[in-house]
Design a protein around this motif. Structure first.
Motif, PDB file in Angstrom:
ATOM      1  N   PHE A  42      37.914  41.847  26.771  1.00 19.58           N
ATOM      2  CA  PHE A  42      37.747  42.423  28.097  1.00 19.58           C
ATOM      3  C   PHE A  42      38.998  42.184  28.927  1.00 19.58           C
ATOM      4  CE2 PHE A  42      36.887  38.098  29.292  1.00 19.58           C
ATOM      5  CZ  PHE A  42      37.154  38.009  30.653  1.00 19.58           C
ATOM      6  N   HIS A  43      39.180  43.051  29.911  1.00 22.45           N
ATOM      7  CA  HIS A  43      40.206  42.819  30.925  1.00 22.45           C
ATOM      8  C   HIS A  43      39.548  43.036  32.276  1.00 22.45           C
ATOM      9  CE1 HIS A  43      40.347  47.184  30.514  1.00 22.45           C
ATOM     10  NE2 HIS A  43      40.846  47.219  31.723  1.00 22.45           N
ATOM     11  N   GLY A  44      40.096  42.423  33.276  1.00 23.25           N
ATOM     12  CA  GLY A  44      39.494  42.524  34.599  1.00 23.25           C
ATOM     13  C   GLY A  44      38.680  41.291  34.910  1.00 23.25           C
ATOM     14  N   LEU A  45      37.693  41.490  35.780  1.00 25.89           N
ATOM     15  CA  LEU A  45      36.872  40.370  36.220  1.00 25.89           C
ATOM     16  C   LEU A  45      35.765  40.057  35.221  1.00 25.89           C
ATOM     17  CD1 LEU A  45      36.421  41.262  40.001  1.00 25.89           C
ATOM     18  CD2 LEU A  45      37.970  39.568  39.004  1.00 25.89           C
ATOM     19  N   LEU A  46      35.582  38.787  34.948  1.00 23.79           N
ATOM     20  CA  LEU A  46      34.516  38.355  34.044  1.00 23.79           C
ATOM     21  C   LEU A  46      33.148  38.772  34.586  1.00 23.79           C
ATOM     22  CD1 LEU A  46      33.592  36.842  31.520  1.00 23.79           C
ATOM     23  CD2 LEU A  46      33.689  34.735  32.864  1.00 23.79           C
ATOM     24  N   VAL A  47      32.975  38.740  35.896  1.00 22.52           N
ATOM     25  CA  VAL A  47      31.673  39.125  36.458  1.00 22.52           C
ATOM     26  C   VAL A  47      31.362  40.597  36.175  1.00 22.52           C
ATOM     27  CG1 VAL A  47      31.561  37.316  38.210  1.00 22.52           C
ATOM     28  CG2 VAL A  47      32.648  39.512  38.767  1.00 22.52           C
ATOM     29  N   ASP A  48      32.375  41.446  36.094  1.00 18.00           N
ATOM     30  CA  ASP A  48      32.145  42.854  35.742  1.00 18.00           C
ATOM     31  C   ASP A  48      31.701  42.968  34.284  1.00 18.00           C
ATOM     32  OD1 ASP A  48      32.778  43.691  38.312  1.00 18.00           O
ATOM     33  OD2 ASP A  48      34.879  44.080  37.812  1.00 18.00           O
ATOM     34  N   PHE A  49      32.318  42.190  33.413  1.00 15.88           N
ATOM     35  CA  PHE A  49      31.898  42.128  32.003  1.00 15.88           C
ATOM     36  C   PHE A  49      30.422  41.734  31.949  1.00 15.88           C
ATOM     37  CE2 PHE A  49      31.195  39.732  28.098  1.00 15.88           C
ATOM     38  CZ  PHE A  49      31.810  40.504  27.122  1.00 15.88           C
ATOM     39  N   CYS A  50      30.054  40.725  32.722  1.00 16.33           N
ATOM     40  CA  CYS A  50      28.666  40.244  32.744  1.00 16.33           C
ATOM     41  C   CYS A  50      27.713  41.307  33.270  1.00 16.33           C
ATOM     42  CB  CYS A  50      28.553  38.969  33.576  1.00 16.33           C
ATOM     43  SG  CYS A  50      29.370  37.538  32.838  1.00 16.33           S
ATOM     44  N   LYS A  51      28.080  41.963  34.362  1.00 13.69           N
ATOM     45  CA  LYS A  51      27.220  43.005  34.944  1.00 13.69           C
ATOM     46  C   LYS A  51      26.982  44.140  33.958  1.00 13.69           C
ATOM     47  CE  LYS A  51      29.091  42.817  39.419  1.00 13.69           C
ATOM     48  NZ  LYS A  51      29.606  43.520  40.582  1.00 13.69           N
ATOM     49  N   GLU A  52      28.046  44.601  33.297  1.00 12.35           N
ATOM     50  CA  GLU A  52      27.939  45.715  32.354  1.00 12.35           C
ATOM     51  C   GLU A  52      26.985  45.402  31.203  1.00 12.35           C
ATOM     52  OE1 GLU A  52      31.952  46.467  31.131  1.00 12.35           O
ATOM     53  OE2 GLU A  52      32.567  47.072  33.161  1.00 12.35           O
ATOM     54  N   ARG A  53      26.875  44.135  30.847  1.00 14.49           N
ATOM     55  CA  ARG A  53      26.059  43.729  29.691  1.00 14.49           C
ATOM     56  C   ARG A  53      24.783  42.983  30.086  1.00 14.49           C
ATOM     57  NH1 ARG A  53      31.091  44.257  29.038  1.00 14.49           N
ATOM     58  NH2 ARG A  53      32.055  44.972  27.098  1.00 14.49           N
ATOM     59  N   GLU A  54      24.540  42.898  31.379  1.00  6.24           N
ATOM     60  CA  GLU A  54      23.371  42.181  31.907  1.00  6.24           C
ATOM     61  C   GLU A  54      23.320  40.734  31.407  1.00  6.24           C
ATOM     62  OE1 GLU A  54      19.825  44.498  31.287  1.00  6.24           O
ATOM     63  OE2 GLU A  54      20.696  46.264  32.240  1.00  6.24           O
ATOM     64  N   ILE A  55      24.456  40.070  31.522  1.00  8.03           N
ATOM     65  CA  ILE A  55      24.585  38.660  31.123  1.00  8.03           C
ATOM     66  C   ILE A  55      24.504  37.811  32.383  1.00  8.03           C
ATOM     67  CG2 ILE A  55      26.105  36.932  30.081  1.00  8.03           C
ATOM     68  CD1 ILE A  55      27.397  39.268  28.478  1.00  8.03           C
ATOM     69  N   PRO A  56      23.497  36.949  32.494  1.00  7.75           N
ATOM     70  CA  PRO A  56      23.328  36.161  33.712  1.00  7.75           C
ATOM     71  C   PRO A  56      24.043  34.813  33.723  1.00  7.75           C
ATOM     72  CG  PRO A  56      21.414  35.885  32.329  1.00  7.75           C
ATOM     73  CD  PRO A  56      22.326  36.860  31.621  1.00  7.75           C
ATOM     74  N   ALA A  57      24.656  34.409  32.600  1.00 16.25           N
ATOM     75  CA  ALA A  57      25.206  33.049  32.527  1.00 16.25           C
ATOM     76  C   ALA A  57      26.533  33.011  31.790  1.00 16.25           C
ATOM     77  CB  ALA A  57      24.212  32.118  31.836  1.00 16.25           C
ATOM     78  N   ALA A  72      33.450  29.070  39.140  1.00 12.79           N
ATOM     79  CA  ALA A  72      31.999  29.243  39.094  1.00 12.79           C
ATOM     80  C   ALA A  72      31.458  29.663  40.458  1.00 12.79           C
ATOM     81  CB  ALA A  72      31.328  27.945  38.632  1.00 12.79           C
ATOM     82  N   GLN A  73      31.955  29.032  41.503  1.00 19.24           N
ATOM     83  CA  GLN A  73      31.494  29.375  42.842  1.00 19.24           C
ATOM     84  C   GLN A  73      31.919  30.791  43.227  1.00 19.24           C
ATOM     85  OE1 GLN A  73      33.158  25.895  44.756  1.00 19.24           O
ATOM     86  NE2 GLN A  73      31.162  24.872  44.806  1.00 19.24           N
ATOM     87  N   MET A  74      33.124  31.174  42.859  1.00 15.13           N
ATOM     88  CA  MET A  74      33.593  32.539  43.132  1.00 15.13           C
ATOM     89  C   MET A  74      32.751  33.551  42.356  1.00 15.13           C
ATOM     90  SD  MET A  74      35.557  34.698  44.644  1.00 15.13           S
ATOM     91  CE  MET A  74      36.982  33.874  45.304  1.00 15.13           C
ATOM     92  N   ASN A  75      32.533  33.298  41.074  1.00  9.01           N
ATOM     93  CA  ASN A  75      31.751  34.217  40.246  1.00  9.01           C
ATOM     94  C   ASN A  75      30.327  34.361  40.774  1.00  9.01           C
ATOM     95  OD1 ASN A  75      33.877  34.795  38.514  1.00  9.01           O
ATOM     96  ND2 ASN A  75      33.321  33.188  37.067  1.00  9.01           N
ATOM     97  N   HIS A  76      29.737  33.254  41.182  1.00  9.75           N
ATOM     98  CA  HIS A  76      28.384  33.308  41.731  1.00  9.75           C
ATOM     99  C   HIS A  76      28.375  34.088  43.046  1.00  9.75           C
ATOM    100  CE1 HIS A  76      24.614  31.995  43.611  1.00  9.75           C
ATOM    101  NE2 HIS A  76      24.177  31.978  42.360  1.00  9.75           N
ATOM    102  N   GLY A  87      26.341  36.629  41.554  1.00  3.02           N
ATOM    103  CA  GLY A  87      25.132  35.869  41.257  1.00  3.02           C
ATOM    104  C   GLY A  87      25.085  35.303  39.851  1.00  3.02           C
ATOM    105  N   VAL A  88      26.127  35.506  39.067  1.00  7.53           N
ATOM    106  CA  VAL A  88      26.179  34.962  37.707  1.00  7.53           C
ATOM    107  C   VAL A  88      26.299  33.440  37.797  1.00  7.53           C
ATOM    108  CG1 VAL A  88      27.535  34.858  35.574  1.00  7.53           C
ATOM    109  CG2 VAL A  88      27.175  37.040  36.695  1.00  7.53           C
ATOM    110  N   GLU A  89      25.483  32.750  37.013  1.00  7.48           N
ATOM    111  CA  GLU A  89      25.516  31.292  36.977  1.00  7.48           C
ATOM    112  C   GLU A  89      26.529  30.814  35.941  1.00  7.48           C
ATOM    113  OE1 GLU A  89      24.045  29.398  39.038  1.00  7.48           O
ATOM    114  OE2 GLU A  89      22.478  30.669  39.870  1.00  7.48           O
ATOM    115  N   THR A  90      27.100  29.641  36.161  1.00  4.74           N
ATOM    116  CA  THR A  90      27.987  29.018  35.187  1.00  4.74           C
ATOM    117  C   THR A  90      27.373  27.698  34.755  1.00  4.74           C
ATOM    118  OG1 THR A  90      29.941  30.037  36.165  1.00  4.74           O
ATOM    119  CG2 THR A  90      30.299  28.113  34.747  1.00  4.74           C
ATOM    120  N   LEU A  91      27.279  27.510  33.456  1.00  4.74           N
ATOM    121  CA  LEU A  91      26.787  26.251  32.904  1.00  4.74           C
ATOM    122  C   LEU A  91      27.957  25.523  32.265  1.00  4.74           C
ATOM    123  CD1 LEU A  91      24.389  28.486  32.594  1.00  4.74           C
ATOM    124  CD2 LEU A  91      23.247  26.489  31.693  1.00  4.74           C
TER     125      LEU A  91
END
Length: 169
Positions: free
Chosen positions: A79-94, A112-116, A120-124
């Motif tokens: 992927f390129h770009g923002l990780l949160v966009d990757f997550c949104k496109e694939r419905e990945i919450p974590a 993690a705070q920026m991504n959330h 709203g994506v959580e970081t573990l």
């Protein structure tokens, strides 16, 4: 956890992002542990066109596919770009991130705070196995470049690829 009958079961999904240039035993430890906690683990190889890696993106994807095949629930993608966009496109919450030291935590907490805040994506955070607490791809590349033994730090497929790419100096 199940969804309405027409939708089937809800899969617990997470992503393990990184450059993986090269993939190390420390990376594999985090991916393997995440694969035990989630139904599907996406390993996302970041594309940074401004950086010249030792391995191409396609080579990294191939090495990751070969070294994670045994887990059975790991999907390898770039992927390129923002990780949160990757997550949104694939419905990945974590997002699952390994932490080696306190210095990692300082940086990763901000991310993690920026991504959330963005999505709203959580970081573990998963503490690294102490065996790999010093390990980084950069360190592996540097040692391998100078002919040092990194056989205990990377999977055999990666060692072969590193030796072929960097040669013995």
């Amino acid at each position: 956890m199940t969804a309405p009958e027409s939708e089937g079961p809800v899969l617990r999904r997470a992503v393990c992002p990184g450059s993986f240039d090269p993939v190390t035993n420390g990376h594999l430890d985090i991916i393997e542990r995440a694969s035990r906690l989630y139904d599907v683990v996406h390993v996302a190889v970041m594309i940074n066109k401004s950086k010249k890696g030792v391995f191409t993106i396609d080579e990294r994807l191939d090495l990751l596919r070969r070294t994670t095949a045994e887990y059975g629930n790991v999907e390898i993608e770039s992927f390129h770009g923002l990780l949160v966009d990757f997550c949104k496109e694939r419905e990945i919450p974590a997002i699952v991130k390994g932490l080696r030291a306190v210095s990692d935590f300082d940086y990763e907490l901000q991310m993690a705070q920026m991504n959330h805040g963005l999505s709203g994506v959580e970081t573990l955070f998963v503490p690294t196995n102490p065996t790999y607490s010093f390990l980084s791809s950069s360190l592996v590349k540097e040692v391998a470049t100078w002919g040092g033994d990194v056989s205990h730090l990377v999977p055999p497929e990666v060692l072969t690829a590193l030796t072929e790419r960097l040669g013995r100096r």
